[in-house]
Write a protein that holds these residues in place. Structure first.
Motif, PDB file in Angstrom:
ATOM      1  N   LEU A  14      -1.043  -6.651  -3.630  1.00  0.00           N
ATOM      2  CA  LEU A  14      -2.063  -6.685  -2.057  1.00  0.00           C
ATOM      3  C   LEU A  14      -1.061  -7.733  -1.489  1.00  0.00           C
ATOM      4  N   ASP A  15      -0.608  -7.442  -0.226  1.00  0.00           N
ATOM      5  CA  ASP A  15      -0.156  -8.499   0.888  1.00  0.00           C
ATOM      6  C   ASP A  15      -1.312  -8.552   2.114  1.00  0.00           C
ATOM      7  N   VAL A  16      -2.140  -9.477   2.114  1.00  0.00           N
ATOM      8  CA  VAL A  16      -3.005  -9.905   2.896  1.00  0.00           C
ATOM      9  C   VAL A  16      -2.373 -10.643   4.138  1.00  0.00           C
ATOM     10  N   GLY A  17      -2.571  -9.957   5.425  1.00  0.00           N
ATOM     11  CA  GLY A  17      -2.071 -10.527   6.364  1.00  0.00           C
ATOM     12  C   GLY A  17      -0.651 -10.194   6.466  1.00  0.00           C
ATOM     13  N   CYS A  18      -0.049  -9.056   6.288  1.00  0.00           N
ATOM     14  CA  CYS A  18       1.241  -8.535   6.003  1.00  0.00           C
ATOM     15  C   CYS A  18       1.934  -8.629   7.392  1.00  0.00           C
ATOM     16  N   GLY A  19       1.432  -8.350   8.657  1.00  0.00           N
ATOM     17  CA  GLY A  19       2.050  -8.471   9.989  1.00  0.00           C
ATOM     18  C   GLY A  19       2.705  -6.942   9.931  1.00  0.00           C
TER      19      GLY A  19
END
Length: 178
Positions: free
Chosen positions: A103-108
């Protein structure tokens, strides 16, 4: 220490996104001024100042990143952090290998998330960000790259929690751009 092959892979990935590396700030500034129109630079500056102003909220940050994600502006703005993406992207990739789900939180715009998904096709990836335009760009790029092991969701984790034990269902959590 990231391997040279991994650093080359991320440099190639950034090129696919249209990013360029500059040896000096002056060279970058010149390229920025010749690539973007004065009104685009003015809008970027205004939105950047607005999101950093005292009392600024999520809406101000979303407005900046939505504008920054437009096709013409994205490569110029994100090229400012080219060396950051190479360093962080390759360093984080060293840790992903054994993970089955990430999970990549704040992936833009999904710049690094799509890199990880390309490097680790055996893993599944979810990128989350609160900018709808950034998420749309990430989805389009993932499709253009033929990635089937990544999805992108628009969610502001400051305002709403992921469903249930959503974050607990991942082997690896990343938050390098949040």
């Amino acid at each position: 220490m990231p391997t040279p092959n991994l650093q080359k892979a991320i440099a190639d990935h950034l090129t696919r996104w249209g990013l360029r590396r500059f040896d000096t700030g002056a060279a970058y500034d010149q390229w920025q001024r010749t690539t973007l129109k004065p009104d685009e630079l003015t809008t970027l500056l205004r939105l950047s100042e607005q999101r950093r102003a005292p009392g600024a909220g999520a809406e101000d940050e979303i407005a900046f990143y939505d504008y920054a994600a437009t096709a013409h502006i994205l490569p110029v703005l994100y090229s400012q952090r080219y060396d950051y993406y190479v360093a962080v992207g390759s360093a984080v990739a060293e840790w992903i290998g054994p993970a089955g789900s990430v999970l990549d939180v704040g992936c833009g715009i999904g710049l690094l998330t799509t890199f990880y998904a390309r490097q680790f096709p055996q893993c599944s990836f979810v990128g989350m960000d609160r900018s709808p335009t950034s998420i749309a760009v990430a989805q389009e790029k993932a499709a253009a790259l033929g990635l089937t092991n990544v999805r992108f969701d628009c969610l502001d984790v400051d305002r709403a929690s992921p469903p249930g034990s959503f974050a607990d269902s991942f082997d690896c959590l990343i938050a390098t751009q949040a």
